[in-house]
Write a protein that holds these residues in place. Structure first.
Motif, mmCIF file in Angstrom:
data_model
loop_
_atom_site.group_PDB
_atom_site.id
_atom_site.type_symbol
_atom_site.label_atom_id
_atom_site.label_comp_id
_atom_site.label_asym_id
_atom_site.label_seq_id
_atom_site.Cartn_x
_atom_site.Cartn_y
_atom_site.Cartn_z
ATOM 1 N N SER A 140 34.283 42.048 48.200
ATOM 2 C CA SER A 140 34.817 40.686 48.258
ATOM 3 C C SER A 140 36.091 40.625 49.095
ATOM 4 O O SER A 140 36.814 41.618 49.242
ATOM 5 C CB SER A 140 35.092 40.173 46.851
ATOM 6 N N THR B 24 32.712 35.480 38.125
ATOM 7 C CA THR B 24 33.233 36.388 39.146
ATOM 8 C C THR B 24 34.127 35.706 40.173
ATOM 9 O O THR B 24 34.724 36.391 40.999
ATOM 10 C CB THR B 24 32.078 37.070 39.892
ATOM 11 N N LYS B 25 34.235 34.385 40.133
ATOM 12 C CA LYS B 25 35.055 33.688 41.123
ATOM 13 C C LYS B 25 36.511 34.136 40.985
ATOM 14 O O LYS B 25 37.108 34.070 39.915
ATOM 15 C CB LYS B 25 34.955 32.181 40.936
ATOM 16 N N GLY B 26 37.069 34.637 42.103
ATOM 17 C CA GLY B 26 38.453 35.090 42.108
ATOM 18 C C GLY B 26 38.636 36.522 41.638
ATOM 19 O O GLY B 26 39.748 37.026 41.614
ATOM 20 N N ARG B 27 37.571 37.172 41.252
ATOM 21 C CA ARG B 27 37.669 38.565 40.809
ATOM 22 C C ARG B 27 37.302 39.495 41.964
ATOM 23 O O ARG B 27 36.540 39.143 42.843
ATOM 24 C CB ARG B 27 36.748 38.832 39.625
ATOM 25 N N GLU B 28 37.841 40.698 41.899
ATOM 26 C CA GLU B 28 37.532 41.701 42.907
ATOM 27 C C GLU B 28 36.173 42.319 42.602
ATOM 28 O O GLU B 28 35.922 42.752 41.496
ATOM 29 C CB GLU B 28 38.594 42.806 42.910
ATOM 30 N N GLY C 290 39.816 40.014 49.992
ATOM 31 C CA GLY C 290 41.043 40.170 49.221
ATOM 32 C C GLY C 290 41.058 41.368 48.296
ATOM 33 O O GLY C 290 42.083 41.696 47.716
ATOM 34 N N SER C 291 39.932 42.007 48.131
ATOM 35 C CA SER C 291 39.857 43.190 47.284
ATOM 36 C C SER C 291 40.360 44.400 48.066
ATOM 37 O O SER C 291 40.164 44.496 49.275
ATOM 38 C CB SER C 291 38.414 43.420 46.840
ATOM 39 N N PRO D 215 40.617 42.216 35.511
ATOM 40 C CA PRO D 215 41.952 41.861 36.004
ATOM 41 C C PRO D 215 43.059 42.695 35.355
ATOM 42 O O PRO D 215 43.045 42.939 34.146
ATOM 43 C CB PRO D 215 42.100 40.390 35.607
#
Length: 162
Positions: A74, A48-52, A76-77, A103
């Motif tokens: 999260s 999940t790192k970097g995912r919304e 940035g989402s 993504p």
């Protein structure tokens, strides 16, 4: 006459090796297929790192999918008016679920323990099927019981959590 006995033993040994090689290959292919089928969803849930990530409140359900507004958790989402989640026994209209966005799309998958276990359900089925091949084709009953037990444990855990 001794040469006939030796050639008969050689044929039996060759057939036994052929059976072991064939059934071993089938068992490995079934397990690979189970991992492959599971990884398509599991990668989004486990990495999940970097995912919304956020929540979806299911407002509409069709024949195969459900949709609803997405609320981000999260950093940035971004909020979305509508995202799509696969309709299954665990998704009901009016409920809110924690999800991860795939993504490049508006498709989401459940996150957390329920999402992880549900993603690995195809592997659980593959473990059960492989146990039959290992018991019958390879004649390795202990290994087959371990495989079957692992498959049943995975499927039961997914059923209980989801």
């Amino acid at each position: 006459m001794p040469s006939a006995v030796v050639s008969s033993q050689g044929a039996v040994t060759a057939l036994r090796f052929g059976r072991l090689a064939t059934m071993g290959t089938v068992a490995v292919l079934i397990l690979i297929a189970g991992v492959w089928a599971s990884w398509g969803t599991a990668q989004h849930v486990m990495l999940t790192k970097g995912r919304e990530s956020g929540t979806i409140e299911v407002t509409r359900c069709g024949a195969e999918t459900c949709s609803g507004p997405y609320t981000p958790i999260s950093a940035g989402s971004q909020r979305r008016e509508s995202v799509v989640i696969e309709k299954n026994v665990a998704v009901r209209k009016g409920q809110t679920y924690t999800v991860v966005i795939k993504p490049g799309s508006d498709d989401v998958v459940r996150s957390g323990p329920a999402g992880i276990l549900y993603a690995w359900v195809p592997l659980g089925g593959a473990l059960l099927l492989t146990s039959v091949v290992v018991a019958g084709g390879l004649r390795r009953t202990r290994v087959a019981w371990v495989l079957a037990g692992s498959g049943v444990a995975l499927l039961t855990a997914a059923f209980v959590v989801v």
